[in-house]
Design an enzyme around this catalytic site. Structure first.
Site, short mmCIF file in Angstrom:
data_model
loop_
_atom_site.label_atom_id
_atom_site.label_comp_id
_atom_site.label_asym_id
_atom_site.label_seq_id
_atom_site.Cartn_x
_atom_site.Cartn_y
_atom_site.Cartn_z
N SER A 1 1.39 -9.71 -0.39
CA SER A 1 0.95 -8.32 -0.23
C SER A 1 1.51 -7.61 0.99
O SER A 1 1.64 -6.39 0.99
CB SER A 1 -0.58 -8.28 -0.19
OG SER A 1 -1.07 -9.20 0.76
N LYS B 1 0.81 -1.23 0.00
CA LYS B 1 0.00 0.00 0.00
C LYS B 1 0.84 1.27 0.00
O LYS B 1 0.35 2.35 -0.30
CB LYS B 1 -0.97 -0.01 1.18
CG LYS B 1 -1.99 -1.12 1.01
CD LYS B 1 -3.20 -0.99 1.90
CE LYS B 1 -4.22 -2.06 1.52
NZ LYS B 1 -5.45 -1.96 2.27
N GLU C 1 -9.65 -15.21 -2.51
CA GLU C 1 -10.56 -14.58 -1.55
C GLU C 1 -11.08 -15.62 -0.56
O GLU C 1 -11.40 -16.75 -0.96
CB GLU C 1 -11.73 -13.94 -2.32
CG GLU C 1 -12.61 -13.06 -1.48
CD GLU C 1 -13.66 -12.32 -2.31
OE1 GLU C 1 -13.85 -11.13 -2.06
OE2 GLU C 1 -14.29 -12.94 -3.19
N GLY D 1 -10.24 -4.64 -0.81
CA GLY D 1 -10.94 -3.48 -1.35
C GLY D 1 -10.88 -3.40 -2.86
O GLY D 1 -11.61 -2.62 -3.48
#
Length: 311
Positions: free
Chosen positions: A300, A50, A201, A177
């Site tokens: 991630s 991020k 997911e 998101g």
């Protein structure tokens, strides 16, 4: 949306973010039956991908906007990313956090220079408080995943992965998101001839899977997953990108997430958070699809609570 926009974003942020390594594991290749390339965003500044999107979004603001600061609502990685990116770029960052957010997360945000505004722990309160900050301070609101500059920033991880390994058949990312998978899908579309993008997911929060089925943004009634970074839902900016460019979403069980996380810790000797293990779990769940293929996996992030491990 053009190829050049993604390239320009990469140029804009590259002095502020790490070009993270791509790791391989002979043993995990044997277990999976595929050739795997792990893009290690757990080694990114503040420990997650991020940082890329936050840096891109702040960098694109006007001088006047930068002088008034930025605001977001987040108790997770984006709160830390925006705080650190803003500090590096000399901009104030106001972070609306629920009062129930763990102290360790609040401390991390403060450590990166973010100004915390606490609110009651509902989405409605978070949004209302963020609007108040916007009105009082004139700060620009930056959404953690439903903002085009954030999406482009997140896509630079896959862009780097494809620069290093141009012949990938698939890239798998987690879906929360929707910013990371949307950016990854754009990178694959622009910089690869045949690479397909797939999302991983949890069954417990499978709103993105259901959204692709129904053609409209769905939400979750339960959030009972260990993958705490994936509890958010898609937005109106990233969803059309996902519809156009993502091949499919594979859902996984909680025990599959935990065993995949453990396998990466044990075999690769690196720390990843539960959300980060979801793409590898998806690959192991549908091994036949990926047999003898070259697969990129975006790891991630690595911001895990070491006092609260699932194994």
């Amino acid at each position: 949306m053009t190829q050049n926009e993604l390239k320009d974003c990469h140029k804009l942020i590259k002095s502020h973010v790490h070009r993270t390594p791509v790791l391989t594991s002979r043993l995990l290749n044997e277990i999976s039956g595929a050739t795997l390339f792990f893009k290690c965003e757990n080694f990114q500044r503040m420990g997650a991908f991020k940082m890329r999107g936050a840096t891109c979004a702040i960098s694109r603001l006007s001088k006047n906007q930068k002088s008034k600061g930025v605001v977001t609502h987040s108790s997770g990685n984006f709160a830390q990313a925006l705080s650190l990116a803003a500090k590096r770029l000399g901009v104030k960052a106001y972070i609306v956090m629920p009062s129930t957010a763990p102290q360790v997360k609040k401390d991390a945000v403060k450590g990166y220079g973010g100004i915390i505004i606490e609110c009651p722990p509902t989405l409605e309160d978070r949004e209302k408080t963020a609007i108040q900050v916007q009105e009082e301070k004139g700060a620009t609101f930056l959404h953690p995943s439903n903002n085009l500059d954030v999406i482009l920033g997140q896509g630079t991880a896959a862009l780097e992965l494809l620069e290093d390994h141009a012949d990938l058949d698939y890239i798998i990312t987690p879906v929360g998101g929707g910013g990371l998978i949307a950016g990854t899908a754009l990178a694959a579309h622009f910089y690869s001839n045949h690479c397909k993008v797939i999302g991983g997911e949890p069954f417990e929060v499978d709103d993105a899977y259901r959204s692709l089925q129904s053609g409209k943004i769905e939400s979750n009634t339960t959030t009972n997953t260990i993958a705490d970074g994936l509890k958010t839902q898609l937005g109106d900016i990233n969803f059309p990108i996902i519809q156009n460019y993502v091949s499919e979403i594979i859902r996984v069980e909680e025990d599959e997430i935990i065993s995949s996380m453990r396998l990466i810790w044990e075999r690769m000797k690196i720390i990843i958070e539960p959300s980060c293990a979801v793409p590898f779990a998806a690959l192991l769940r549908e091994k036949d699809k990926f047999k003898n293929k070259k697969v990129g996996i975006i790891l991630s992030g690595g911001n895990v609570d070491l006092k609260n491990l699932p194994f």
